[in-house]
Design a protein around this motif. Sequence first.
Motif, PDB file in Angstrom:
ATOM      1  N   CYS A 290      89.142  -3.894  88.669  1.00  0.00           N
ATOM      2  CA  CYS A 290      87.761  -3.425  88.569  1.00  0.00           C
ATOM      3  C   CYS A 290      87.256  -3.650  87.136  1.00  0.00           C
ATOM      4  CB  CYS A 290      87.673  -1.948  88.947  1.00  0.00           C
ATOM      5  SG  CYS A 290      85.981  -1.318  88.944  1.00  0.00           S
ATOM      6  N   SER A 291      86.099  -4.319  86.995  1.00  0.00           N
ATOM      7  CA  SER A 291      85.532  -4.620  85.667  1.00  0.00           C
ATOM      8  C   SER A 291      84.315  -3.769  85.350  1.00  0.00           C
ATOM      9  CB  SER A 291      85.147  -6.104  85.607  1.00  0.00           C
ATOM     10  OG  SER A 291      84.209  -6.417  86.623  1.00  0.00           O
ATOM     11  N   ASN A 292      84.005  -2.780  86.171  1.00  0.00           N
ATOM     12  CA  ASN A 292      82.856  -1.919  85.912  1.00  0.00           C
ATOM     13  C   ASN A 292      83.186  -0.919  84.800  1.00  0.00           C
ATOM     14  OD1 ASN A 292      81.278  -3.076  87.949  1.00  0.00           O
ATOM     15  ND2 ASN A 292      82.317  -1.860  89.514  1.00  0.00           N
ATOM     16  N   SER A 293      82.135  -0.397  84.166  1.00  0.00           N
ATOM     17  CA  SER A 293      82.339   0.650  83.165  1.00  0.00           C
ATOM     18  C   SER A 293      82.662   1.966  83.870  1.00  0.00           C
ATOM     19  CB  SER A 293      81.099   0.807  82.287  1.00  0.00           C
ATOM     20  OG  SER A 293      79.987   1.133  83.082  1.00  0.00           O
ATOM     21  N   CYS A 294      83.377   2.845  83.151  1.00  0.00           N
ATOM     22  CA  CYS A 294      83.910   4.072  83.759  1.00  0.00           C
ATOM     23  C   CYS A 294      82.778   4.991  84.228  1.00  0.00           C
ATOM     24  CB  CYS A 294      84.822   4.772  82.738  1.00  0.00           C
ATOM     25  SG  CYS A 294      85.485   6.331  83.353  1.00  0.00           S
ATOM     26  N   GLY A 295      81.922   5.446  83.307  1.00  0.00           N
ATOM     27  CA  GLY A 295      80.788   6.294  83.660  1.00  0.00           C
ATOM     28  C   GLY A 295      81.132   7.741  83.931  1.00  0.00           C
ATOM     29  N   ARG A 296      82.425   8.135  83.825  1.00  0.00           N
ATOM     30  CA  ARG A 296      82.795   9.532  84.059  1.00  0.00           C
ATOM     31  C   ARG A 296      82.361  10.421  82.889  1.00  0.00           C
ATOM     32  NH1 ARG A 296      88.918   8.188  85.762  1.00  0.00           N
ATOM     33  NH2 ARG A 296      88.478   6.555  84.250  1.00  0.00           N
ATOM     34  N   ILE A 297      82.155  11.695  83.156  1.00  0.00           N
ATOM     35  CA  ILE A 297      81.755  12.661  82.130  1.00  0.00           C
ATOM     36  C   ILE A 297      83.016  13.202  81.466  1.00  0.00           C
ATOM     37  CG2 ILE A 297      80.546  14.804  81.651  1.00  0.00           C
ATOM     38  CD1 ILE A 297      78.750  12.495  82.464  1.00  0.00           C
ATOM     39  N   LEU A 298      83.078  13.052  80.114  1.00  0.00           N
ATOM     40  CA  LEU A 298      84.238  13.542  79.378  1.00  0.00           C
ATOM     41  C   LEU A 298      84.230  15.062  79.368  1.00  0.00           C
ATOM     42  CD1 LEU A 298      84.182  11.014  76.408  1.00  0.00           C
ATOM     43  CD2 LEU A 298      85.622  10.964  78.433  1.00  0.00           C
ATOM     44  N   PRO A 299      85.373  15.714  79.607  1.00  0.00           N
ATOM     45  CA  PRO A 299      85.383  17.176  79.792  1.00  0.00           C
ATOM     46  C   PRO A 299      85.131  17.949  78.508  1.00  0.00           C
ATOM     47  CG  PRO A 299      87.618  16.297  79.833  1.00  0.00           C
ATOM     48  CD  PRO A 299      86.704  15.120  79.813  1.00  0.00           C
ATOM     49  N   LEU A 300      85.500  17.419  77.333  1.00  0.00           N
ATOM     50  CA  LEU A 300      85.416  18.210  76.099  1.00  0.00           C
ATOM     51  C   LEU A 300      84.025  18.228  75.494  1.00  0.00           C
ATOM     52  CD1 LEU A 300      88.769  17.207  74.384  1.00  0.00           C
ATOM     53  CD2 LEU A 300      88.271  19.249  75.711  1.00  0.00           C
ATOM     54  N   CYS A 301      83.306  17.071  75.604  1.00  0.00           N
ATOM     55  CA  CYS A 301      82.017  16.998  74.921  1.00  0.00           C
ATOM     56  C   CYS A 301      80.846  16.789  75.870  1.00  0.00           C
ATOM     57  CB  CYS A 301      82.037  15.857  73.898  1.00  0.00           C
ATOM     58  SG  CYS A 301      82.427  14.255  74.618  1.00  0.00           S
TER      59      CYS A 301
ATOM     60  N   CYS B  44      79.174  12.521  66.624  1.00  0.00           N
ATOM     61  CA  CYS B  44      79.653  13.894  66.800  1.00  0.00           C
ATOM     62  C   CYS B  44      78.502  14.887  66.682  1.00  0.00           C
ATOM     63  CB  CYS B  44      80.738  14.197  65.753  1.00  0.00           C
ATOM     64  SG  CYS B  44      81.427  15.856  65.925  1.00  0.00           S
ATOM     65  N   SER B  45      78.461  15.842  67.595  1.00  0.00           N
ATOM     66  CA  SER B  45      77.396  16.844  67.589  1.00  0.00           C
ATOM     67  C   SER B  45      77.915  18.218  67.169  1.00  0.00           C
ATOM     68  CB  SER B  45      76.765  16.912  68.983  1.00  0.00           C
ATOM     69  OG  SER B  45      77.756  17.212  69.957  1.00  0.00           O
ATOM     70  N   THR B  46      79.103  18.243  66.551  1.00  0.00           N
ATOM     71  CA  THR B  46      79.656  19.522  66.082  1.00  0.00           C
ATOM     72  C   THR B  46      78.800  20.053  64.933  1.00  0.00           C
ATOM     73  OG1 THR B  46      81.884  18.819  66.689  1.00  0.00           O
ATOM     74  CG2 THR B  46      81.683  20.636  65.112  1.00  0.00           C
ATOM     75  N   ARG B  47      78.211  21.216  65.089  1.00  0.00           N
ATOM     76  CA  ARG B  47      77.374  21.786  64.039  1.00  0.00           C
ATOM     77  C   ARG B  47      77.180  23.274  64.308  1.00  0.00           C
ATOM     78  NH1 ARG B  47      74.261  18.533  67.211  1.00  0.00           N
ATOM     79  NH2 ARG B  47      72.566  19.526  68.419  1.00  0.00           N
ATOM     80  N   CYS B  48      76.780  23.960  63.276  1.00  0.00           N
ATOM     81  CA  CYS B  48      76.418  25.365  63.386  1.00  0.00           C
ATOM     82  C   CYS B  48      75.250  25.601  62.448  1.00  0.00           C
ATOM     83  CB  CYS B  48      77.613  26.274  63.052  1.00  0.00           C
ATOM     84  SG  CYS B  48      78.183  26.100  61.358  1.00  0.00           S
ATOM     85  N   THR B  49      74.879  26.858  62.259  1.00  0.00           N
ATOM     86  CA  THR B  49      73.731  27.157  61.397  1.00  0.00           C
ATOM     87  C   THR B  49      74.041  26.947  59.929  1.00  0.00           C
ATOM     88  OG1 THR B  49      74.412  29.479  61.363  1.00  0.00           O
ATOM     89  CG2 THR B  49      72.792  28.828  63.029  1.00  0.00           C
ATOM     90  N   HIS B  50      75.349  26.814  59.578  1.00  0.00           N
ATOM     91  CA  HIS B  50      75.713  26.638  58.164  1.00  0.00           C
ATOM     92  C   HIS B  50      75.884  25.182  57.784  1.00  0.00           C
ATOM     93  CE1 HIS B  50      77.434  30.560  59.605  1.00  0.00           C
ATOM     94  NE2 HIS B  50      76.682  30.984  58.608  1.00  0.00           N
TER      95      HIS B  50
END
Length: 828
Positions: free
Chosen positions: A657-668, A687-693
């Motif tokens: 199979c040469s198609n792209s995976c397209g699955r949703i990664l569980p962590l992000c 990366c979308s890791t962020r907080c108010t600080h």
Amino acid sequence: PKVSDFGIEKKGLGMSLMERLVLTKKIPFVTLHQQRRMHPDISELTKNYYRRKVQVEIEDHPSVLVNRAPVGGVDSALRVAWINTSAMGAVEAMHPGMQSPFNSKEAELSLCIAEYLMHQDGLSPSQITILVPYTGQLMEVMGKARQLHITTGPSGIRIVTIDNFQGEENDVIIVSLTRTSKLGFLDTENRACVCLSRARRGMFILGHVNLLEKSRNKLWTDALQGCRSRGHVFPNMSGMCKSHNTPIKFHNANQLRNAIGPNYGCNLVCGNTQACGHLCRQMCHSTPCDKSTCHEICCRTGLKCSPPRKCDHVCRNKCTDECGPCFVLVSRVLPCGHQGQIPCHVDPAEHRCMKDITYTNSDGCQHSITAPCWMWSSKDQDSLLGMCRKRCDRTHAACGHACPLKCHYPEPCPPCLQIQQKTYERCGHTVSVPCSKTPPPCSVSVEGVLSCGHTMKQPCDPELAATVTAKYQCTAPVTKHLDRYCNHAVEAPCGSWTADLQDTIVLSCKHRCGITMGCGHQCESPCHVTNPDTHPRCTYEVVTQLPCGHEGTKACGSATNPVCTVVCGKDLQCGHPCNLVCHPEGTPHEVCSVPMSLHLPCSHILEGVPCHLQYDLEKAKRLCKEPCNFIHACGHTCSGSCGACRGSFHYLDHKKCSNSCGRILPLCGHQCKGSCTKDCPSCTEVCSTRCTHSDCSTLGWMNRRHNCGACTAPMCNMPCEWVCSHKGCTRRCHEECNRDACKERCTLRLRCDHQCAGLCGEQCPTFCVDCFKNKDAGEERDAEIGRFTLLGTLPHTETVAALESYLYSNSNRTAQEVLENTIHTLQC
């Protein structure tokens, strides 16, 4: 002492043991009242402090007036300069990972001032110290120094915090106060006193004037007022060129490069008088003028030259070169009595007189010889006369011609070689020969008659003609019949028809033979009269019966049968005729290639298949080009063809199979962009890791954002800021909150002055319910349901009840499915 905690310092632990003992007034002590470090203009900044603190009038030792030279590159009266960094937009920030303030523009300006003073005043790097109040600013200054290629540390400029510089001093101190929003512990008296009392010759303070005016510390306000009264508060660094008194102003590295020019001076020509007496033509420079760069004309004379000269001529060499010998041409009387122009430094006795002298060789060739005077003096006159190179011109007695050679007196002239036209008396022809030579026999070509009656070109001289004719063979073409042989007419050169050459002519007969051979055909070969009974094989084509039963053609004299070229035509197994050329009995027929339609085992119909493949279906079904339609375990359809995959039901026999995976990664929650046949790799999204600080883009020294799967951001240890007037979290930012969501109504006011309809502590929705409730029934119904919430960073507002209903309806699904559906809903 240095105290790390500001709260403990406020409680009095910042006071030294000596101060405690003095304040008890139980131990006798002596207060010093004379300082030997600072110039009076610098010590004036702290005198009021000592008057208030210990009631002592500080005096300046006389040595500080004599041994404290002014700082070069600035006004000589300037000992303390206050640079208002608010005028250039300097703003403090918190250093990532340290929670220590830094000010980038102040850091760059402090290094520029240090570099400027080193080149203008000639200060060594060890004579300059940059004082900073915070570790964050210390790291920022050191980082800027690496960018600007400025040496720091033991062999360069010292960069140190105020607390680590207590009790030390230096010639020039540059203070970067860093803060622009609040003073912090800079407001303490002991740190301010250390800042203002470390410099011996000059001090430059970089600070926010408006902030320090509000300080409760009298040290700062008195120092600022003193600088203002003298006019020493500047919006940028204000230097001065010591050669031209032109102002040099800058507040960053680019302005410094534009202001000081290539030689760390101003942008004017130097113009100072050098040791050689010429004006310096270089761009203004901070170092003393270098004579080696002077390109003016020397202009020294006599004993002032290097080395000294005995004449008074002006030296015309470059100033940087030695004068050397004088090459001015002067008129002198030479030993030969002639007047000559010679270089000044040359002795007339050693100079060669170049005046031409002419003598006539009256005893010899009678020619006049001209040579320079010095040659007649240094050589024998007779030897020069013998070197005559004029034309001889003596006359030959026999012919009267002049000799064209160079003078060779007293040797006799060689025979005359002048070319002349001479005429033969017998025939009257002419020839060009040297005057002294006898003409050769006449070689002009004339017509002569041979014994056979033909004519030819021959030399005019009879003797030459007889010699040529005896060796000549007539080439005129003559045709004769070979009567004794084949009776064919043959053309040959006239000289070839002699008795001894006639046999050669017979061999050259090219006519057709024409004799009837035993088979009844005439011989077609060239004439072979020397062997009339021996003919080659007959080449006439005749029809013959072949062993296969077909007829074929061959040469009459050939004993070999030809190869049959008739098509076989016999029926094959399939009923089609054989299209091969006739072949011996027992050999296989051709493979039938007639196109036909074939039903394959895979139920597909293959058009245009060669007929013989109906007996080899395994090979035939590999030619099927129909889509495979096999479903992989991943759910994608196989992209191969039916023939390539061989109709198998095992996944290993099919194309990967040469198609792209397209699955949703569980962590992000990002979509996998890898190949379907491989395990999902680390996420490559930003990366979308962020907080108010902070967020991932500002964590670490590299100041760059990581990939989602390679994020190395440390855990944020700041207190959690999810606090409102009703509830609050007591844990760290990276830990799971120990409070529930507050469902009270937000107390903030919108622009329309209505109360926000969102939840307390969350981002306010983008619309007002009170303003829009009467627009349509749908919005009014939503307003009656309850509170509203803004869905993350998406520009969409939803009721809290509707969002909770959607989330709780997924309780029977897996976490992966809920995550995928929620992300899809939010993105829609």
